[in-house]
Design an enzyme around this catalytic site. Structure first.
Site, short mmCIF file in Angstrom:
data_model
loop_
_atom_site.label_atom_id
_atom_site.label_comp_id
_atom_site.label_asym_id
_atom_site.label_seq_id
_atom_site.Cartn_x
_atom_site.Cartn_y
_atom_site.Cartn_z
N TYR A 120 34.14 39.23 37.88
CA TYR A 120 33.42 38.63 39.01
C TYR A 120 32.75 39.75 39.85
CZ TYR A 120 35.81 34.30 37.73
OH TYR A 120 36.25 33.20 37.05
N PRO A 134 47.27 33.73 41.61
CA PRO A 134 46.15 32.92 42.11
C PRO A 134 45.56 32.07 40.99
CG PRO A 134 45.48 35.22 41.79
CD PRO A 134 46.95 35.17 41.55
C1 LIG Z 1 44.02 27.31 35.79
C2 LIG Z 1 43.92 28.78 36.07
C3 LIG Z 1 43.12 29.24 37.09
C4 LIG Z 1 43.03 30.60 37.39
N1 LIG Z 1 42.29 31.02 38.46
C5 LIG Z 1 42.34 32.31 38.86
C6 LIG Z 1 41.76 32.72 40.11
O1 LIG Z 1 41.21 31.91 40.89
N2 LIG Z 1 41.85 34.02 40.44
C7 LIG Z 1 42.45 34.95 39.63
O2 LIG Z 1 42.50 36.13 39.98
N3 LIG Z 1 43.03 34.57 38.46
C8 LIG Z 1 43.02 33.29 38.09
N4 LIG Z 1 43.70 32.89 36.95
C9 LIG Z 1 44.51 33.88 36.21
C10 LIG Z 1 45.97 33.85 36.73
O3 LIG Z 1 46.06 34.33 38.05
C11 LIG Z 1 46.90 34.69 35.85
O4 LIG Z 1 46.51 36.04 35.90
C12 LIG Z 1 46.91 34.20 34.41
O5 LIG Z 1 47.08 32.80 34.35
C13 LIG Z 1 48.02 34.88 33.61
O6 LIG Z 1 49.27 34.48 34.09
P1 LIG Z 1 50.17 33.41 33.25
O7 LIG Z 1 50.14 33.90 31.83
O8 LIG Z 1 51.51 33.50 33.89
O9 LIG Z 1 49.51 32.07 33.38
C14 LIG Z 1 43.77 31.54 36.61
C15 LIG Z 1 44.57 31.07 35.57
C16 LIG Z 1 44.67 29.72 35.29
C17 LIG Z 1 45.58 29.24 34.19
#
Ligand SMILES: Cc1cc2nc3c(=O)[nH]c(=O)nc-3n(C[C@H](O)[C@H](O)[C@H](O)COP(=O)(O)O)c2cc1C
Length: 373
Positions: A177, A28
Site C-alpha cells: 500500500y 488488523p
Molecule cells: C480478512 C482479512 C483482512 C485483512 N486486512 C488487513 C488490514 O486491513 N491491514 C493489515 O495490515 N493486514 C490485514 N490482513 C492481514 C492480517 O493482519 C494478518 O497479517 C494475516 O491474516 C496473517 O495472519 P493469520 O495467518 O493469523 O491470519 C488481513 C487478513 C485477513 C484474513
C-alpha cells in the site's frame, strides 16, 4: 493441537503508557462492515467480544486517513469526520469497559485496487510514481503538496486516536500500500527527496509519517509501525536482502519515533536469512528486533494449517500446534504475536488457548469473512 506450556504467551508487556495483560495481539483485518465509513454498533460489539475474551491488544481493521483516495472499498471505515470518530469512540469505550487495549491501524491504500470488489474511487488514485507494480501504471504521482497534506492527515488521525482514548496507534506501512510503495524501488521512481537508489532514501516518506504522528501524540503513546518484505503485488519481493539492508530500512524509522515494529509474514516460523543462521533461524520480527533494538510483533498462520491469502479464495484451515510459537517466545525472539484468522472465526480463541481447551478450537472457514461475530 499438541499440548504445550503456553505461559510464554501470557506474560504481561509494558511499554510507555501501554500495559498489556498478555502477548497476544489481534491482527488488523479489513472487514468492510462500515457503511459510509462509519463503524456502527455491530463493529463495536465485534471488537468488544475479543476484549472480553482475553485478547491482550486489539489492532483495528485498516481505517483510512483524510485523503480523498485513501480507501479502495466502499465499506472500509474512515478515521476522520464526526460520525466515524463517534463510532470509534463507541468502539474504544466498549473495549475498555471489557478490560481490553486497542489501537486503530491508520491506512492509505495508495494505488492498490481491492481484489474483492470492482468499486473504484471517484477521485484520482495517488501513489509515489503513478505505478502499482513494476511497469504497471495506475493513478497519479503525488505532488509535494499532496505529500505534505498526507503527512498532515496521518498526524490528525493519530491525534484523534489519542483524543478518543486509544492505547496506541499503528501505521500501516506494509503489503504494497501507499507507504510500502515509497519503500519499493519498482513503484518509487521519484527523483525528488522522497525517491532514490537506496532503501534508506526511499524510507524518507515513512520516516516523515512517523515523525508527524509522533509530534501529534506526544512522547508517551506507543507508535506501532507495520512493515512487510512481501507485497500483495508480488509475494516474492524482498526489500532487504541482507541484515545491513534491513538496518538501513528500519533503523531510521525507529529513530524517527516508531516504538514497536510489526513485522508481517505469512508464516511466522519462516527464517528471514537462513543462509546466516540456518533453517530454524530468526524470523523477520527476530531480525528486526536484533538489528534495531525495538520490540517487535510477529504474525502469520498462528494456530492454523494454511496461510491467509488462501482465505480469500475460499480455503479453510484447521487448528495447528502452538509449540514452535511458544519456543520462539520463550527465547524472546520477538515480544508480541499477532493472530488474524483464528481470532476472526473464534472470538474466544485466546481464552481457549489459555485454558488449554484445545479440543474446542475450531477450523477457519470462508464463512467467517461474511459476517461479524
Ligand atoms: C480478512 C482479512 C483482512 C485483512 N486486512 C488487513 C488490514 O486491513 N491491514 C493489515 O495490515 N493486514 C490485514 N490482513 C492481514 C492480517 O493482519 C494478518 O497479517 C494475516 O491474516 C496473517 O495472519 P493469520 O495467518 O493469523 O491470519 C488481513 C487478513 C485477513 C484474513
Amino acid at each position: 493441537m499438541a499440548s504445550s506450556n503456553v505461559d510464554a504467551l501470557f506474560r504481561p508487556f509494558q511499554l510507555k503508557s501501554l500495559s498489556l495483560k498478555n502477548r497476544i495481539v489481534m491482527a488488523p483485518m479489513t472487514r468492510s462492515f462500515s457503511p459510509s465509513g462509519v463503524p456502527g454498533d455491530n463493529v463495536a460489539a465485534y471488537y468488544r467480544r475479543r476484549a472480553e475474551q482475553e485478547v491482550g491488544l486489539i489492532l483495528s481493521e485498516g481505517t483510512t486517513i483524510d485523503r480523498p483516495a485513501a480507501r479502495n472499498e466502499p465499506n472500509i471505515p474512515f478515521f476522520h469526520g464526526e460520525a466515524a470518530l463517534a463510532g470509534w469512540q463507541h468502539v474504544i469505550d466498549g473495549v475498555h469497559e471489557a478490560g481490553g487495549r486497542m489501537g486503530p491501524q491508520i491506512w492509505h491504500v495508495g494505488s492498490v485496487a481491492s481484489f474483492l470488489t470492482d468499486w473504484v474511487q471517484d477521485v484520482p488514485v495517488e501513489s509515489p510514481s503513478g505505478l502499482v507494480a513494476p511497469g504497471q501504471p495506475r493513478g497519479e504521482a503525488m505532488s509535494e503538496e499532496a505529500i505534505a497534506d498526507t503527512l498532515d492527515a496521518y498526524a490528525r488521525a493519530a491525534a484523534d486516536a489519542k483524543r478518543l482514548g486509544f492505547d496506541t496507534v499503528e501505521i500501516h506501512a506494509a503489503h504494497g500500500y501507499l507507504i510500502d510503495q515509497f519503500f519499493w524501488a519498482a513503484t518509487n521512481q521519484r527523483s525528488d527527496r522522497y525517491g532514490g537508489a537506496t532503501l534508506k532514501e526511499r524510507s524518507r516518506f515513512a520516516a516523515e509519517v512517523v515523525k508527524s504522528v509522533r509530534d501529534a501524540v506526544g512522547p508517551d503513546l506507543p507508535i506501532i509501525l507495520r512493515v512487510s518484505q512481501w507485497k500483495q503485488q508480488d509475494f516474492d519481493v524482498r526489500l532487504a536482502n541482507t541484515p545491513d539492508e534491513m538496518t538501513d530500512w528500519l533503523a531510521p524509522l525507529v529513530e524517527a519515533g516508531a516504538d514497536i515494529l510489526h513485522c508481517s509474514q505469512r508464516r511466522f516460523w519462516e527464517p528471514e536469512y537462513p543462509e546466516l543462521d540456518g533453517p530454524e533461524g530468526l524470523n523477520f520480527a527476530g531480525w528486526a528486533k536484533k538489528l534495531t533494538g525495538a520490540p517487535t510483533i510477529s504474525v502469520g498462520s498462528v494456530g492454523l494449517s494454511g496461510d491467509f491469502m488462501g482465505a480469500f479464495s475460499g480455503e479453510s484451515s484447521t487448528p495447528a500446534s502452538l509449540e514452535k510459537l511458544v519456543d520462539r517466545m520463550e527465547r524472546d525472539e520477538f515480544d508480541l504475536i499477532a493472530v488474524g484468522r483464528a481470532l476472526l472465526s473464534d472470538p474466544a480463541w485466546v481464552k481457549k488457548v489459555h485454558a488449554r481447551d484445545e479440543t474446542s478450537l475450531t477450523d477457519f472457514t470462508k464463512e467467517a469473512l461474511t459476517e461479524l461475530y
